[in-house]
Design an enzyme around this catalytic site. Structure first.
Site, PDB file in Angstrom:
ATOM      1  N   SER A 185       0.831  -1.198   0.000  1.00 35.86           N
ATOM      2  CA  SER A 185       0.000   0.000   0.000  1.00 35.86           C
ATOM      3  C   SER A 185       0.864   1.246   0.000  1.00 35.86           C
ATOM      4  CB  SER A 185      -0.932   0.089   1.211  1.00 35.86           C
ATOM      5  OG  SER A 185      -1.816  -0.989   1.259  1.00 35.86           O
ATOM      6  N   ASN A 186       0.262   2.339  -0.442  1.00 36.28           N
ATOM      7  CA  ASN A 186       0.760   3.687  -0.189  1.00 36.28           C
ATOM      8  C   ASN A 186      -0.326   4.446   0.553  1.00 36.28           C
ATOM      9  OD1 ASN A 186       3.004   3.366  -2.186  1.00 36.28           O
ATOM     10  ND2 ASN A 186       1.324   3.479  -3.662  1.00 36.28           N
TER      11      ASN A 186
END
Length: 812
Positions: A247-248
């Site tokens: 994820s970011n």
């Protein structure tokens, strides 16, 4: 807090529900028959809810309490994902071999088991040991709150009611005998599986394989483990860049925004198929809870999302969620181990699994005070059980059923300080960081996850020789299980024995930006590095991934520019900048142009004319947009080059902890692997009939309903924010299917009203059913880099041109 909702006057809540439903009826007269009596219980008793569907099949679930809210959520999830959910319940009941055969592969969504039999042996053992029931019985905060138990009870009832009242049209399970009603314990068992997916769930095969030595094997000490190889194997095993989840996320403070309110962009990378998909909804109990966002399938709460005042997302954390205890065995009995010189018998669990078309299979599992005996952590780190030694896996998340309570508490928070308080009270996140922003302009990064309490001091004092190799490399501690003074202990603020309290979690509050892309906490803000944490939480002053480097470059520049709005978050999501291209494409083009006669030797030794590739690399726009010419060529080249060339030989400027965002850099044009990677790439594309300058979207796509949808974004090695992982299949045209990547994306801010300014996108749509209108509608939006405008406030929900209101209820 347990009982939080019951502190509010019931009459006031009833009035609020009634008012909301009267508004719904007035704004949507076509739905009035379905909603007019929704503030009353259904005739004959039982649970019910009101579900208002808006564009893209997003349900807004309105209920009078947590049991009814769970009912509506279970119903709506079943309507979209009945087959995927049913498949997961087969998994956690340990019956995959019964229905699908023992040797078939699982979908990998609830464990890393290689085949159904080992999956069943593990999950059947969990069920027969009563593990989940014991966790449910524990009083809060160590166990789940009453509100969460009511949600789980309601979710099971809603799922069952949908199955009883509707026909499944999804061909994946239409008419299948394995689709069955479930209980609240089944719902909790699924939550348990998600909790241990980074620990016991990754060692299922090795738990099932662990058997005491016999015969000649009992006389030997077993193969020696090379420390350097063990360190590299452990590092690879726990490398978040290799997971099928990532994820970011970035939060921006009010000092960087146009209006002084905070902003959040969440971009989780999760599987596009199977039981770890997200699903969108809004959950509302008037006066008590009002939250919108994404839920993992089978979960009765919103896991990432927003409300009137806060928005949050999660990223997979670098904390090592397990440790090993090296056991010294009783010389007279390899199923007994010594603790301070006293033998202690292992616990024997006999597990029997039904098998399709054959006799049941029985296996014995061996458990210790530390956890199950394992024979390895993946193929690279064998842990042989010999006459003198065995290894036990400690996974504290096997005693953690609090994750949904954490999500529920965050959903009720009103500020980033409230989110911190929710995390401290519930302590339920097993393997993620939290990044958040609030309407007052605050930001938060915190790695508040459940980790074994392995301090650097304890590791130095109690590590075995194997642990002295693995702990510095990966955070995997291997402790001497024969010493009582090597017990993990506990922090006074921890709700569970043997784990760190929340006060030890790496945390950053109210920075201008707080960002994470699955590296450690160190560079959550490059100008204010986070330090002072134990190695098990993650590394310090080490090279960052290209995705982290590119993300920090982008968001720090955004924060410095200031004046940010939700539109800027949307631009960042689909900028599709390729950091690897910015670093290396120009130099790769020069190295290509310098090749004698424009040829290079491929891996098999044959010369290949690569001259056409030189100009393509030089002219490429350095993005992974679907129309980018050269993106596919660079992608294939870069994968081959980095797979065969060590980083020390790839860059002329090495990594520096003083400049971690911009080092290493400057491609070594003389690296011998460049020519070979170019030749292999050009030959590969030619064999597939793909031109070197073919637009990316022609060869990176998905097919939905017979329609080819180009997919923007790029792989982990390229460092693209909009991460997309797709297996190469030249015969099918390149990258013809996405397996994981950008999933439930949200860009959230506030404008001073009670309605958040939110844009969302569920890349693979709400439903796995190819017959559903919401099977690919948001995939088409993702292909076109378009967004869904979130409808959060009542006026927005009720004015949706696609509003559809239903009122499901139990039938008794």
């Amino acid at each position: 807090m347990d009982g939080h909702g019951r502190t509010r006057p019931l009459l006031r809540r009833a009035a609020l529900i009634g008012a909301a439903l009267l508004a719904a009826t007035a704004a949507a007269p076509q739905a009035s028959a379905a909603t007019a009596a929704a503030d009353r219980g259904p005739s004959g008793g039982g649970l019910s809810a009101v579900i208002r569907y808006t564009e893209n099949g997003i349900p807004h679930i309105l209920a009078q309490d947590y049991a009814h809210l769970g009912f509506g959520t279970g119903w709506a999830q079943a309507a979209d994902q009945a087959c995927v959910l049913a498949d997961g319940f087969v998994t956690v009941s340990g019956e995959r071999s019964r229905w699908f055969g023992p040797d078939a592969a699982t979908d990998g969504s609830l464990s890393s088991a290689s085949k159904n039999l080992t999956s069943d042996l593990y999950f059947k053992g969990v069920r027969e040991a009563g593990t989940v029931e014991k966790l449910l019985a524990a009083p809060a905060p160590a166990g789940p709150t009453r509100d969460l138990k009511e949600l789980m009870r309601g979710w099971a009832a809603g799922y069952n009611a949908w199955l009883a009242q509707n026909k499944i049209t999804d061909p994946a399970c239409k008419g299948a005998a394995w689709v069955r009603p479930v209980t609240a314990v089944d719902v909790a068992a699924r939550a348990f599986a998600v909790s241990v997916i980074g620990g016991q769930g990754r060692a299922v095969d090795d738990i099932a394989a662990a058997q005491p030595p016999g015969g000649a094997a009992a006389l030997g000490a077993g193969p020696a483990t090379d420390p350097a190889a063990a360190a590299e194997a452990a590092r690879a095993f726990f490398d978040t860049g290799r997971y099928d989840m990532g994820s970011n996320a970035v939060a921006f403070a009010g000092s960087t925004t146009a209006n002084g309110h905070g902003l959040l962009l969440g971009n989780p990378h999760y599987p596009w198929q199977g039981g770890r998909r997200f699903w969108q909804s809004q959950q509302t109990i008037p006066g008590e809870l009002n939250v919108s966002g994404g839920s993992l399938l089978g979960t009765p709460v919103v896991n990432i999302g927003f409300n009137e005042k806060i928005a949050w997302s999660h990223t997979v954390a670098t904390g090592t969620p397990v440790n090993l205890h090296q056991l010294t065995l009783d010389p007279a009995d390899p199923t007994a181990y010594l603790v301070d010189g006293t033998p202690e018998k292992m616990t024997r669990r006999q597990v029997t699994v039904p098998v399709a078309g054959g006799a049941p299979v029985s296996r014995t599992q061996w458990w210790t005070r530390y956890g199950p005996v394992v024979t390895g952590l993946g193929p690279g780190l064998p842990l042989p059980w010999t006459a003198g030694t065995a290894y036990a896996l400690n996974d504290p998340n096997a005693a953690n059923l609090r994750g949904s309570d954490t999500a529920l508490a965050i959903g009720r928070a009103r500020s980033v300080a409230g989110i911190q308080d929710a995390l401290k009270r519930t302590q339920g996140l097993p393997w993620v960081n939290t990044i958040a922003a609030d309407s007052a302009g605050g930001t938060l990064f915190t790695q508040s996850q459940v980790l074994p309490r392995i301090t650097d001091e304890l590791a130095a004092r109690c590590s075995t020789p194997l642990g002295r190799a693995t702990y510095p490399a990966s955070g995997l501690a291997v402790l001497d299980g024969a010493r009582g003074d090597c017990a993990l202990g506990s922090d006074p603020d921890a709700v569970q024995q043997g784990v760190f309290g929340p006060g030890k979690a790496p945390t950053l509050r109210d920075a201008p930006y707080a960002e994470n892309s699955n590296d450690s906490a160190w560079l959550a803000n490059a100008e204010t590095p986070v330090t002072g944490y134990e190695r098990i939480w993650g590394s310090l002053a080490t090279p960052r991934s290209l995705r982290t480097r590119g993300a920090v470059e982008d968001v720090s520049a955004m924060a410095a520019k200031g004046g940010l709005t939700v539109a800027d978050l949307q631009k960042q999501q689909f900028a599709n900048r390729v950091p690897a291209g910015d670093l290396a494409a120009a130099d790769a083009a020069k190295a290509c142009a310098a090749l004698p006669s424009g040829t290079a030797n491929a891996r098999d030794g044959r010369p290949v004319d690569v001259s056409a590739a030189c100009a393509v690399l030089a002219g490429w726009d350095r993005t992974a947009d679907t129309g980018s010419r050269g993106a596919l060529l660079f992608d294939r080249f870069w994968r081959k080059l980095t797979a065969s060339t060590p980083a020390k030989d790839l860059w002329l400027v090495p990594f520096s902890a003083a400049d971690p965002v911009h080092t290493p850099r400057t491609l070594n044009q003389a690296a011998p692997g460049i020519g070979r990677a170019l030749a292999d790439t050009v030959a590969e594309l030619a064999a597939a009939g793909i031109a070197p300058d073919a637009p990316l979207g022609e060869h990176q796509f998905v097919v939905r309903g017979g329609q080819k949808l180009p997919v923007p974004g790029g792989t982990e090695a390229l460092g693209v924010w909009n991460k997309i992982e797709a297996p190469w299949n030249a015969a099918a045209g390149g990258y013809p299917e996405v397996v994981h990547g950008s999933s439930h994306i949200q860009a959230v801010g506030w404008d001073g009203t009670r309605c958040p300014v939110a844009r969302t996108l569920l890349t693979y749509g709400q439903s796995s059913n190819p017959n559903s209108p919401h099977y690919a509608d948001q995939t088409r939006l993702f292909s076109q880099e378009r967004w869904v405008t979130s409808r959060f406030c009542e006026r927005d929900i009720l004015t949706s041109p696609q509003l559809k209101v239903i009122r499901p209820r139990e039938r008794r």
